[in-house]
Design an enzyme around this catalytic site. Structure first.
Site, PDB file in Angstrom:
ATOM      1  N   HIS A 196       0.828  -1.198   0.000  1.00 57.20           N
ATOM      2  CA  HIS A 196       0.000   0.000   0.000  1.00 57.20           C
ATOM      3  C   HIS A 196       0.869   1.258   0.000  1.00 57.20           C
ATOM      4  O   HIS A 196       1.928   1.302   0.621  1.00 57.20           O
ATOM      5  CB  HIS A 196      -0.900   0.030   1.237  1.00 57.20           C
ATOM      6  CG  HIS A 196      -2.126  -0.827   1.119  1.00 57.20           C
ATOM      7  ND1 HIS A 196      -3.010  -0.719   0.057  1.00 57.20           N
ATOM      8  CD2 HIS A 196      -2.631  -1.806   1.925  1.00 57.20           C
ATOM      9  CE1 HIS A 196      -3.998  -1.587   0.225  1.00 57.20           C
ATOM     10  NE2 HIS A 196      -3.788  -2.264   1.347  1.00 57.20           N
ATOM     11  N   CYS A 211       0.248   2.604  -4.741  1.00 54.20           N
ATOM     12  CA  CYS A 211      -0.542   3.774  -5.105  1.00 54.20           C
ATOM     13  C   CYS A 211       0.206   5.063  -4.755  1.00 54.20           C
ATOM     14  O   CYS A 211       1.016   5.092  -3.828  1.00 54.20           O
ATOM     15  CB  CYS A 211      -1.879   3.753  -4.369  1.00 54.20           C
ATOM     16  SG  CYS A 211      -2.925   2.331  -4.771  1.00 54.20           S
TER      17      CYS A 211
END
Length: 338
Positions: free
Chosen positions: A128, A184
């Site tokens: 993440h 991301c």
């Protein structure tokens, strides 16, 4: 191949002892020692669990050994599962192997410790990613990029400023660090100040485009009744109009440029997300898959060619746009090596 001699650029200036100096960097020949750190986090059992990140770390490790001559004993793996195998209870994983914040930072320091000219260091992160408020003015959009260790809920994230301090600043001229961020909001995750277009040219701030995006965001927030979002977008427009993006870029180049040979490939722009995908029947991060696939299909590519290859592979199924950035102005027509 990259030139061997020192590369000068920019204006000359008067330095110590009244000597004329000029900014410089040196490419690595990647003929020295090779070390790698591969991090894959699926966040097993957590709300935002992923599926392909642990596999990514294993795939990159295998690729580095088979294609670029890295030795298994010189690669550190931090994962919360077994790459390309059945699910593994995180409690069965040795504590030293878990991708906690402390372990990741220790491994980053290990990676650059003893770095010398012509060494080749490789950093890979799949997990993440996100953003947090920029506190030092080096980000044109006002946001720092972050990565999330497996224990981020108790020990927080790792900010791009800190990753730059640990992995970029200590490197000597002529030492290569190649990084891949399959996460991301990762476009500038290593805080490298020179970002390249698919034409191989350094991107400059597009104030008109920034202003247009800000107006669109403000209008969207207003339509949703989000007055806080309207205010934030309006402040962003003021910043754009006063050249905030250009000031941030100038500050970044003044404080983040390095004479070392640091290259970063990221899975998407700072404003985009990266896909947790499934390719050839296996869970994988889209960027990690594209990187390996592109170099297996055509091992000899320039940096510009490889950036376009990554874009081409991902364009068919994903909206994310891989980014290439560096710690110095580079010639993107030389061959990619690591």
């Amino acid at each position: 191949m990259p030139p061997m001699n020192q590369q000068n650029y920019g204006p000359q200036f008067q330095g110590a002892n009244q000597q004329m100096q000029q900014p410089f960097f040196q490419y690595s020949q990647c003929s020295g020692k090779k070390k790698a750190l591969c991090i894959g986090i699926n966040y097993v059992g957590q709300d935002a669990e992923l599926h392909g990140c642990v596999n990514d770390a294993g795939n990159i490790k295998k690729f580095l050994i088979e294609k670029y001559g890295y030795q298994e004993q010189d690669i550190v793996m931090l994962t919360d599962g077994r790459p390309n195998g059945p699910p593994q209870d995180p409690r069965q994983i040795p504590a030293r192997q878990m991708p906690t914040k402390a372990n990741i930072i220790d491994a980053m320091r290990w990676l650059v410790n003893g770095a010398a000219p012509n060494d080749s260091l490789f950093f890979h992160y799949s997990g993440h990613g996100g953003q947090t408020k920029d506190l030092d003015g080096d980000e044109g959009d006002g946001m720092d990029e972050v990565i999330y260790p497996v224990d981020f809920q108790t020990n927080s994230h790792i900010v791009d400023d800190e990753m730059h301090r640990i992995m970029v600043q200590p490197l000597p001229p002529g030492c290569r660090l190649t990084s891949i961020f399959d996460s991301c909001h990762s476009g500038s995750a290593l805080d490298l100040p020179y970002i390249y277009s698919t034409e191989g040219k350094v991107k400059e701030p597009n104030l008109a485009a920034e202003a247009g995006a800000g107006l669109k965001t403000a209008f969207s927030s207003y339509a949703k009744g989000d007055m806080g979002g309207v205010f934030k977008s309006a402040m962003g427009l003021v910043k754009t109009a006063t050249g905030g993006g250009q000031k941030a870029e100038q500050y970044a180049r003044a404080t983040r440029t390095s004479p070392a040979d640091v290259i970063s490939w990221s899975g998407c722009k700072d404003s985009q997300t990266s896909a947790d995908a499934n390719e050839a029947g296996r869970a994988t991060g889209a960027m990690s898959y594209a990187f390996i696939t592109a170099l297996q299909q055509q091992p000899q590519q320039s940096y510009q060619q490889l950036l376009n290859s990554l874009r081409d592979i991902l364009r068919a199924k994903y909206s994310q746009k891989p980014q290439l950035s560096s710690s110095h102005p580079m010639d993107t027509n030389i061959m990619f090596i690591c």
